[in-house]
Design a protein around this motif. Structure first.
Motif, PDB file in Angstrom:
ATOM      1  N   VAL A 129      39.197  33.282  42.564  1.00 46.43           N
ATOM      2  CA  VAL A 129      40.345  34.075  43.019  1.00 46.43           C
ATOM      3  C   VAL A 129      41.012  34.761  41.834  1.00 46.43           C
ATOM      4  N   SER A 130      41.159  34.034  40.728  1.00 49.32           N
ATOM      5  CA  SER A 130      41.762  34.615  39.524  1.00 49.32           C
ATOM      6  C   SER A 130      40.923  35.783  39.007  1.00 49.32           C
ATOM      7  N   ASP A 131      39.609  35.621  39.013  1.00 54.02           N
ATOM      8  CA  ASP A 131      38.719  36.696  38.553  1.00 54.02           C
ATOM      9  C   ASP A 131      38.818  37.924  39.456  1.00 54.02           C
ATOM     10  N   ILE A 132      38.895  37.703  40.763  1.00 46.99           N
ATOM     11  CA  ILE A 132      39.001  38.823  41.707  1.00 46.99           C
ATOM     12  C   ILE A 132      40.305  39.582  41.491  1.00 46.99           C
ATOM     13  N   ILE A 133      41.404  38.852  41.316  1.00 46.60           N
ATOM     14  CA  ILE A 133      42.702  39.495  41.062  1.00 46.60           C
ATOM     15  C   ILE A 133      42.653  40.279  39.755  1.00 46.60           C
ATOM     16  N   GLY A 134      42.081  39.664  38.723  1.00 46.66           N
ATOM     17  CA  GLY A 134      42.026  40.313  37.415  1.00 46.66           C
ATOM     18  C   GLY A 134      41.237  41.603  37.416  1.00 46.66           C
ATOM     19  N   SER A 135      40.148  41.654  38.167  1.00 45.08           N
ATOM     20  CA  SER A 135      39.327  42.864  38.193  1.00 45.08           C
ATOM     21  C   SER A 135      39.912  43.925  39.121  1.00 45.08           C
ATOM     22  N   THR A 136      40.462  43.489  40.259  1.00 45.39           N
ATOM     23  CA  THR A 136      40.924  44.441  41.272  1.00 45.39           C
ATOM     24  C   THR A 136      42.165  45.202  40.825  1.00 45.39           C
ATOM     25  N   HIS A 137      42.999  44.598  40.002  1.00 49.95           N
ATOM     26  CA  HIS A 137      44.207  45.307  39.583  1.00 49.95           C
ATOM     27  C   HIS A 137      43.943  46.233  38.404  1.00 49.95           C
ATOM     28  N   ILE A 138      42.721  46.188  37.840  1.00 51.22           N
ATOM     29  CA  ILE A 138      42.404  47.017  36.665  1.00 51.22           C
ATOM     30  C   ILE A 138      41.329  48.052  36.971  1.00 51.22           C
ATOM     31  N   LEU A 139      40.178  47.612  37.494  1.00 52.39           N
ATOM     32  CA  LEU A 139      39.016  48.494  37.583  1.00 52.39           C
ATOM     33  C   LEU A 139      39.179  49.674  38.532  1.00 52.39           C
ATOM     34  N   PRO A 140      39.723  49.525  39.751  1.00 50.59           N
ATOM     35  CA  PRO A 140      39.896  50.714  40.600  1.00 50.59           C
ATOM     36  C   PRO A 140      40.761  51.786  39.949  1.00 50.59           C
ATOM     37  N   ARG A 141      41.842  51.363  39.285  1.00 47.98           N
ATOM     38  CA  ARG A 141      42.702  52.333  38.594  1.00 47.98           C
ATOM     39  C   ARG A 141      41.946  52.970  37.423  1.00 47.98           C
ATOM     40  N   LEU A 142      41.180  52.170  36.710  1.00 44.40           N
ATOM     41  CA  LEU A 142      40.401  52.688  35.590  1.00 44.40           C
ATOM     42  C   LEU A 142      39.382  53.719  36.061  1.00 44.40           C
ATOM     43  N   LEU A 143      38.742  53.465  37.192  1.00 43.40           N
ATOM     44  CA  LEU A 143      37.749  54.397  37.729  1.00 43.40           C
ATOM     45  C   LEU A 143      38.382  55.743  38.078  1.00 43.40           C
ATOM     46  N   SER A 144      39.557  55.704  38.680  1.00 42.72           N
ATOM     47  CA  SER A 144      40.216  56.964  39.024  1.00 42.72           C
ATOM     48  C   SER A 144      40.680  57.715  37.780  1.00 42.72           C
ATOM     49  N   ASP A 145      41.111  56.980  36.740  1.00 38.33           N
ATOM     50  CA  ASP A 145      41.572  57.628  35.500  1.00 38.33           C
ATOM     51  C   ASP A 145      40.434  58.275  34.725  1.00 38.33           C
ATOM     52  N   ILE A 146      39.237  57.713  34.827  1.00 42.06           N
ATOM     53  CA  ILE A 146      38.093  58.287  34.113  1.00 42.06           C
ATOM     54  C   ILE A 146      37.830  59.717  34.572  1.00 42.06           C
ATOM     55  N   LEU A 147      38.059  59.978  35.845  1.00 40.31           N
ATOM     56  CA  LEU A 147      37.787  61.303  36.405  1.00 40.31           C
ATOM     57  C   LEU A 147      38.912  62.296  36.150  1.00 40.31           C
TER      58      LEU A 147
ATOM     59  N   PRO B 156      43.435  51.209  28.087  1.00 37.42           N
ATOM     60  CA  PRO B 156      42.951  51.669  29.394  1.00 37.42           C
ATOM     61  C   PRO B 156      43.837  51.187  30.546  1.00 37.42           C
ATOM     62  N   PHE B 157      44.591  50.105  30.322  1.00 37.46           N
ATOM     63  CA  PHE B 157      45.502  49.569  31.326  1.00 37.46           C
ATOM     64  C   PHE B 157      46.699  48.949  30.611  1.00 37.46           C
ATOM     65  N   CYS B 158      47.714  48.603  31.367  1.00 40.30           N
ATOM     66  CA  CYS B 158      48.950  48.095  30.769  1.00 40.30           C
ATOM     67  C   CYS B 158      48.828  46.612  30.426  1.00 40.30           C
ATOM     68  N   ASP B 159      49.296  46.250  29.242  1.00 45.13           N
ATOM     69  CA  ASP B 159      49.467  44.850  28.875  1.00 45.13           C
ATOM     70  C   ASP B 159      50.753  44.727  28.061  1.00 45.13           C
ATOM     71  N   ASN B 160      51.129  43.508  27.717  1.00 48.80           N
ATOM     72  CA  ASN B 160      52.420  43.290  27.073  1.00 48.80           C
ATOM     73  C   ASN B 160      52.513  43.985  25.716  1.00 48.80           C
ATOM     74  N   ALA B 161      51.462  43.859  24.907  1.00 51.37           N
ATOM     75  CA  ALA B 161      51.493  44.459  23.573  1.00 51.37           C
ATOM     76  C   ALA B 161      51.649  45.975  23.645  1.00 51.37           C
ATOM     77  N   SER B 162      50.944  46.596  24.576  1.00 54.47           N
ATOM     78  CA  SER B 162      51.056  48.050  24.724  1.00 54.47           C
ATOM     79  C   SER B 162      52.450  48.453  25.196  1.00 54.47           C
ATOM     80  N   LEU B 163      53.080  47.607  26.002  1.00 55.20           N
ATOM     81  CA  LEU B 163      54.413  47.924  26.514  1.00 55.20           C
ATOM     82  C   LEU B 163      55.484  47.814  25.433  1.00 55.20           C
ATOM     83  N   PHE B 164      55.487  46.717  24.660  1.00 59.79           N
ATOM     84  CA  PHE B 164      56.569  46.607  23.673  1.00 59.79           C
ATOM     85  C   PHE B 164      56.357  47.529  22.474  1.00 59.79           C
ATOM     86  N   LYS B 165      55.145  48.064  22.326  1.00 61.10           N
ATOM     87  CA  LYS B 165      54.926  49.065  21.279  1.00 61.10           C
ATOM     88  C   LYS B 165      55.569  50.404  21.627  1.00 61.10           C
ATOM     89  N   LEU B 166      56.027  50.561  22.876  1.00 61.85           N
ATOM     90  CA  LEU B 166      56.739  51.781  23.268  1.00 61.85           C
ATOM     91  C   LEU B 166      58.171  51.797  22.740  1.00 61.85           C
TER      92      LEU B 166
END
Length: 326
Positions: free
Chosen positions: A67-85, A177-187
């Motif tokens: 379940v953890s793996d499914i959540i981890g991939s689903t919240h990242i990969l679909p958005r990543l696929l749309s951003d690539i285009l 490619p996606f949001c994480d804590n380090a990328s956020l506080f670097k803003l």
């Protein structure tokens, strides 16, 4: 003088740097990987839910890892696929959506550690204290362990992101490619020393706890196996523990690589690739590794496919009535 946009509600994701001629190739590679990933993980999860023989602590805990793996991939990969285009200038995300994605990212990574720690404890009890296994690993205990494996990461990651949300932002580019804590506080243009201290402490404690748990449990299991010299017990322990250890090492090395590369901006492209592989690779290998090693899962799949294969021929045979002699 550099111009800053303070607390902008919209952010821009840098995404992957892909050459124009390879955009479609990269897109279909990630799409294929995501489809295979979901088929394998959902398949394993469905098997665990509907097969009564797999309603055991080890498989219930493995289901939580799935379940953890499914959540981890689903919240990242679909958005990543749309951003690539999309061209880089159009890869926009709202700040609050980015915070939610960052929370889910760290929740997924932390839960992977805590669930594997609980699975190590389960194997320790099963092998080192087999006579007490049913009295220790009761349904109530399983519920408590699952609640801890999800509850502790929820609190720790909530504090992590809470320290970041309090900061004012003067930049809008997420160098990932996606949001994480380090990328956020670097803003932020404010001091982030508290964020760095808590983030480093959080990471060190998580790795020390998980590595310490693995060493203690597997050290005890090895000692028991050497003392008993029971070939059947040793074979079972080796198959189960080697599977668990391989999954843990793949997940830990992938996560540690991202943490290290965050400290070296010149290797940002490698960090981005490592971050995506951290989502895809461990979660794709988990069903394969556990599926191959688990006798119960192999038997279920064997019976499923063999029964389907034999069903038409068996049915046709049943329709042929024996000829009675006059």
């Amino acid at each position: 003088m550099e111009n800053y946009t303070y607390n902008s509600p919209m952010l821009q994701l840098e995404g992957l740097k892909v050459a124009d001629y390879s955009v479609r190739l990269v897109f279909f590679m990630f799409l294929f990987s995501y489809i295979i990933f979901m088929i394998m993980n959902l398949g394993i999860l469905i098997i665990i839910v509907f097969e009564k023989n797999l309603h055991q602590p080890m498989y219930v805990l493995f289901g939580n890892l799935t379940v953890s793996d499914i959540i981890g991939s689903t919240h990242i990969l679909p958005r990543l696929l749309s951003d690539i285009l999309l061209p880089p200038s159009e890869r926009l995300i709202s700040y609050y959506e980015c915070v939610v994605q960052a929370f889910t990212t760290h929740m997924f990574g932390t839960t992977s550690h805590t669930v594997l720690m609980v699975m190590a404890f389960d194997r320790y009890v099963a092998i080192c204290r087999p006579l007490s296994y049913s009295t220790i690993m009761t349904n109530r205990m399983i519920v408590k362990l699952i609640a801890l494996s999800w509850g502790v990461p929820f609190v720790l990651v909530g504090i992590l992101l809470g320290l970041t949300v309090r900061l004012n932002r003067c930049r809008t580019l997420i160098a990932n490619p996606f949001c994480d804590n380090a990328s956020l506080f670097k803003l932020s243009c404010e001091s982030v020393i508290i964020n760095n201290i808590y983030g480093l402490t959080f990471t060190v404690l998580l790795y020390v706890a998980s590595i310490g748990c693995i060493i203690l449990t597997y050290g005890s299991i090895t000692a028991v196996c050497l003392a008993t010299k029971n070939k059947s017990l040793n074979s079972k322990a080796f198959k189960t523990c080697s599977t668990h250890l391989v999954v843990y090492l793949i997940m830990s090395l992938s996560g540690f690589t991202i943490v290290v590369l965050h400290r070296f901006p010149q290797y940002s492209d490698y960090r981005k690739l490592s971050a995506i592989l951290f989502v895809i690779v461990p979660g794709s290998l988990n069903p394969i590794i556990y599926g191959l090693q688990s006798k119960e899962i192999r038997n279920f799949l064997y019976e499923l496919f063999i029964s389907r294969k034999c069903f038409p021929s068996c049915e046709s045979k049943s329709l042929i009535k024996p000829v009675q002699k006059a």
